[in-house]
Design a protein around this motif. Structure first.
Motif, PDB file in Angstrom:
ATOM      1  N   ARG A  44       0.832  -1.206   0.000  1.00  0.00           N
ATOM      2  CA  ARG A  44       0.000   0.000   0.000  1.00  0.00           C
ATOM      3  C   ARG A  44       0.864   1.253   0.000  1.00  0.00           C
ATOM      4  O   ARG A  44       2.027   1.226   0.393  1.00  0.00           O
ATOM      5  CB  ARG A  44      -0.908   0.022   1.237  1.00  0.00           C
ATOM      6  N   GLY A  45       0.225   2.326  -0.395  1.00  0.00           N
ATOM      7  CA  GLY A  45       0.908   3.602  -0.357  1.00  0.00           C
ATOM      8  C   GLY A  45       0.983   4.149   1.058  1.00  0.00           C
ATOM      9  O   GLY A  45       0.478   3.549   2.008  1.00  0.00           O
ATOM     10  N   TYR A  46       1.598   5.308   1.176  1.00  0.00           N
ATOM     11  CA  TYR A  46       1.783   5.958   2.468  1.00  0.00           C
ATOM     12  C   TYR A  46       0.441   6.158   3.183  1.00  0.00           C
ATOM     13  O   TYR A  46       0.351   6.077   4.399  1.00  0.00           O
ATOM     14  CB  TYR A  46       2.448   7.313   2.235  1.00  0.00           C
ATOM     15  N   CYS A  47      -0.586   6.400   2.404  1.00  0.00           N
ATOM     16  CA  CYS A  47      -1.904   6.663   2.992  1.00  0.00           C
ATOM     17  C   CYS A  47      -2.508   5.432   3.657  1.00  0.00           C
ATOM     18  O   CYS A  47      -3.360   5.547   4.530  1.00  0.00           O
ATOM     19  CB  CYS A  47      -2.858   7.188   1.933  1.00  0.00           C
ATOM     20  N   GLY A  48      -2.106   4.250   3.214  1.00  0.00           N
ATOM     21  CA  GLY A  48      -2.604   3.019   3.823  1.00  0.00           C
ATOM     22  C   GLY A  48      -3.969   2.579   3.336  1.00  0.00           C
ATOM     23  O   GLY A  48      -4.490   1.557   3.792  1.00  0.00           O
TER      24      GLY A  48
ATOM     25  N   GLN B 121      -4.900   7.839  10.893  1.00  0.00           N
ATOM     26  CA  GLN B 121      -3.615   7.150  10.857  1.00  0.00           C
ATOM     27  C   GLN B 121      -3.772   5.639  10.989  1.00  0.00           C
ATOM     28  O   GLN B 121      -2.915   4.953  11.548  1.00  0.00           O
ATOM     29  CB  GLN B 121      -2.708   7.692  11.965  1.00  0.00           C
ATOM     30  N   VAL B 122      -4.846   5.131  10.498  1.00  0.00           N
ATOM     31  CA  VAL B 122      -5.063   3.675  10.548  1.00  0.00           C
ATOM     32  C   VAL B 122      -5.445   3.177   9.162  1.00  0.00           C
ATOM     33  O   VAL B 122      -5.800   3.949   8.277  1.00  0.00           O
ATOM     34  CB  VAL B 122      -6.182   3.302  11.551  1.00  0.00           C
ATOM     35  N   ARG B 123      -5.357   1.894   9.013  1.00  0.00           N
ATOM     36  CA  ARG B 123      -5.793   1.253   7.777  1.00  0.00           C
ATOM     37  C   ARG B 123      -7.295   0.973   7.879  1.00  0.00           C
ATOM     38  O   ARG B 123      -7.823   0.794   8.983  1.00  0.00           O
ATOM     39  CB  ARG B 123      -5.012  -0.038   7.568  1.00  0.00           C
TER      40      ARG B 123
ATOM     41  N   CYS C  56      -4.876   8.903   5.672  1.00  0.00           N
ATOM     42  CA  CYS C  56      -4.348  10.253   5.464  1.00  0.00           C
ATOM     43  C   CYS C  56      -2.996  10.128   4.769  1.00  0.00           C
ATOM     44  O   CYS C  56      -2.276   9.146   4.979  1.00  0.00           O
ATOM     45  CB  CYS C  56      -4.193  10.989   6.787  1.00  0.00           C
ATOM     46  N   ASN C  57      -2.653  11.139   3.984  1.00  0.00           N
ATOM     47  CA  ASN C  57      -1.372  11.076   3.276  1.00  0.00           C
ATOM     48  C   ASN C  57      -0.276  11.911   3.921  1.00  0.00           C
ATOM     49  O   ASN C  57       0.776  12.119   3.329  1.00  0.00           O
ATOM     50  CB  ASN C  57      -1.546  11.460   1.799  1.00  0.00           C
ATOM     51  N   VAL C  58      -0.537  12.427   5.119  1.00  0.00           N
ATOM     52  CA  VAL C  58       0.535  12.971   5.950  1.00  0.00           C
ATOM     53  C   VAL C  58       0.386  12.355   7.343  1.00  0.00           C
ATOM     54  O   VAL C  58      -0.498  11.519   7.555  1.00  0.00           O
ATOM     55  CB  VAL C  58       0.499  14.524   6.024  1.00  0.00           C
TER      56      VAL C  58
END
Lengths: 333, 380
Positions: free
Chosen positions: B76-80, B141-143, B127-129
């Motif tokens: 997955r990407g940074y965003c999850g 900040q979770v998947r 979220c992407n930050v």
């Protein structure tokens, strides 16, 4: 299941499934009193290889894998029998977690044959509760493990079964929830990573495999995972429970990881065993660099993929082990 | 929403809303989860993502946000919340709502957009930050599989908002950029139902998806976390320059935009930063963009810091006012005079606010009722 009454066959059958049972240095050892301070002196990394572990095809000979494991563990602890070594790692009555690495699926995940051998030796050392775990149930299934969430004896499940702690554990740049499997179920953890390349972090072995214990690994791949990999390994629940790292190098991958890329796999036919995860990762990294050179590929540093997190893990803020070659005792058997 | 009918959904969704609305304004946030059921059918949330390109060996490069994550198969990407499956990129959170509330529009905050309106407000995970002061980290900040969620496809979303007399749907709480496919589809359904759509975002997005988003929605609020790359690098895990580019792009698209600057003690509260920010806003966006200086409350990874002193917020506003910005507000300080809107020409109060309550709006046909100066915003 009463492990005392169970035969080896039934024990394995329970967790690994019938047709498909087609099923990686630590911070201190001494069962029951794991130290969080690296041993003084040199860190030993055992590299045990034997082409006999491999059948004519792509499958592995479980008995030969077990023999290789025995030799590696015995050499790692410099004792007369494998059992002596295992008794230094774990203590009867403990629940032992085996953290496998299954991202690569069937192609380059921790091999069930190795896990089978370890569970057998743990039983002989008096361990009756063993939990094989990884990020998600689906990861385990893709790597030929069968999910067994309930019961006693041998269980196998992903973090999605028990979830994560509500509270954050923090160190440096890391702030993560730790999986309950590690915090609430396991008394000790044996890390079983895979020897392979990683497209962002350079390599992934003992240290990076602990990303499988947290809820937000996707947040920690910036800057090649540095300092995040080291910081995650400093989180108290992880530091306190890791006892040993056995890196599965039966198959290894020198490019294209962490996904399985058959064109860049090679039959290393070996295991790396260490208590010091930094030393293990350093030695494993050099093995991958050597293979890359043989294949005519550029060093990871030239590709801006040098695994700098390994040195960070050894720095004064972390002290998770050593990456100084002079302080690493590399034992090849 | 497999197990819940609409009535049950509303019951579950509305309760935390009212609890939040009646609670303390400062630092108020939604309960992280409503009483949703875990979905038994993951497949309904998964749709092929927009904004990515395929690379050799089943890798993909995400083109949604400036990170441009290069993602291996099964990663997955940074965003999850976006995953590579066999060389095709998927969003895992389309219609996957983790929290929903009915909020006053002032809570977003939008001060120049339909004052007094209520917004059906929702979020998915991700979220992407990774802001160390995040107030909603339990969902951002979770998947997606780590939190309970409900299936709320665009047509149902618009229907629920309308039935609850919400003229606006707000995508907020976490980061709508990472669920932009859902926002685009939801905004289309909302428009068809005669509703407006607004987005509350950190603005960490590439130009092309931003332009598509802007064409579909009616307003966007950007959280400008600081005016220094150092803060973005160390506290946000991002880069300021990309957010500034977003603000400039938004200016060109014409979609209504307001800016919030959360003032974090010792980290982004110097006179130089306030002045630099105000000068940049005036020169690049113009003096009419509302700028909200908001009070920080200790959360997530910055619990060691105190709440922002009100004097600091007043200092920030004074500096921005002196630089010539017309609409500078102080947020998260209920009852502060700087919550209200004043005509930049005659200085009379033209939107009288206390917390999220509107006591009076003295704007007629977009102009000050007292001196007839045009007041920028969306008023009807």
């Amino acid at each position: 299941m009463s492990s005392k009454a169970a035969t080896r066959r039934s024990f394995l059958k329970q967790s690994i499934g019938s047709a498909a049972w087609a099923l990686t240095a630590v911070r201190g050892l001494a069962a029951g009193s794991p130290s969080t301070v690296p041993e003084a002196g040199r860190s030993r990394v055992v590299i045990a290889c034997d082409p006999r572990v491999r059948h004519a095809g792509a499958s592995f000979d479980s008995a030969q894998v077990a023999k290789l494991l025995d030799r590696a563990i015995q050499a790692s602890f410099n004792v007369d029998t494998p059992l002596e070594a295992w008794k230094r790692i774990v203590r009867p009555g403990e629940v032992v977690g085996l953290k496998v690495n299954c991202l690569g699926g069937r192609g380059n995940a921790t091999h069930p044959e190795l896990v089978e051998a370890i569970t057998e030796r743990l039983r002989q050392a008096g361990i009756t509760e063993i939990v094989i775990w990884e990020r998600q149930n689906s990861d385990l299934e893709r790597a030929r493990f069968k999910i067994v969430e309930h019961g006693q004896g041998l269980r196998c499940f992903g973090n999605d079964t028990l979830g994560f702690e509500d509270d954050l554990s923090t160190f440096g740049q890391a702030g993560s929830r730790i999986c309950r499997t590690l915090t609430s179920v396991c008394d000790a953890v044996i890390n079983l990573p895979v020897l392979k390349d990683h497209g962002i972090a350079g390599v992934t072995m003992a240290l990076k495999s602990m990303f499988g214990a947290i809820h937000n690994p996707n947040k920690y791949h910036s800057n090649g995972g540095d300092p995040y990999v080291a910081d995650v390994n400093m989180l108290a629940p992880i530091r306190q429970k890791l006892r040993l790292h056995i890196c599965d190098g039966l198959n290894a991958q020198y490019e294209g990881g962490p996904s399985f890329m058959p064109q860049w796999m090679w039959p290393f036919n070996g295991l790396l065993v260490a208590r010091d995860p930094v030393a293990l990762d350093y030695v494993g990294w050099k093995i991958i660099e050597k293979k890359r050179a043989e294949a005519g590929m550029k060093p990871l540093g030239e590709l801006k993929r040098q695994p700098t997190y390994i040195a960070t893990a050894a720095d004064r803020e972390h002290r998770l082990g050593t990456c100084d070659p002079k302080r690493i005792e590399r034992v090849e058997i | 929403m497999n197990a819940l009918d609409r009535r049950a959904f509303l019951k579950a969704a509305s309760l935390p809303c009212f609890a939040a609305c009646s609670g303390a304004l400062a630092g108020a946030r939604p309960a992280p989860l409503f009483a949703a059921e875990s979905s038994e059918n993951e497949a309904q949330f998964i749709k092929e993502a927009k904004f990515y390109e395929k690379l050799p060996y089943k890798k993909i490069k995400c083109k949604l946000c400036p990170r441009e994550c290069v993602i291996d198969d099964a990663e997955r990407g940074y965003c999850g919340v976006r995953e590579n499956r066999g060389g095709t990129y998927y969003t895992l959170v389309h219609s996957r709502v983790v929290t929903a509330h009915i909020d006053p529009i002032e809570k977003k905050p939008f001060f120049h957009f339909l004052p007094g309106a209520v917004a059906f407000s929702l979020a998915t995970a991700g979220c992407n930050v990774n802001c160390k002061m995040c107030q909603n980290w339990e969902i951002s900040q979770v998947r997606p599989e780590q939190v309970r969620s409900m299936y709320l496809p665009p047509e149902k979303l618009a229907g629920i908002a309308k039935d609850n007399h919400c003229p606006v749907i707000a995508y907020t709480y976490s980061e709508p950029v990472v669920f932009s496919e859902y926002v685009l589809d939801g905004a289309q359904a909302a428009r068809a139902a005669g509703l407006r759509s607004v987005v509350v975002s950190g603005g960490y997005i590439q130009a092309d998806p931003l332009k598509q988003l802007s064409a579909s929605i009616d307003a966007i609020k950007i959280d400008l976390k600081a005016y220094s790359e150092k803060f973005y690098r160390e506290i946000v895990n991002g880069e300021l320059k990309h957010v500034l580019e977003t603000l400039v792009t938004l200016r060109k698209t014409g979609v209504w935009n307001e800016i919030v600057y959360l003032v974090v003690p010792t980290l982004n509260d110097t006179d130089a930063e306030f002045q630099g920010l105000a000068r940049w806003v005036k020169s690049e966006l113009g003096p009419d963009v509302p700028l909200h200086f908001s009070r920080f409350h200790p959360e997530y990874l910055l619990k060691n810091l105190p709440p922002t002193p009100i004097e600091t917020l007043e200092r920030a506003k004074a500096i921005a006012d002196a630089e010539g910005l017309h609409y500078v507000y102080i947020g998260n300080v209920p009852g502060h005079p700087a919550e209200s809107t004043y005509c930049p020409h005659c200085r009379k109060k033209i939107v009288d606010r206390t917390g999220y309550s509107i006591a009076g709006v003295y704007i007629h046909h977009g102009k000050c009722q007292f001196c007839h100066t045009a007041i920028p915003g969306v008023w009807t």
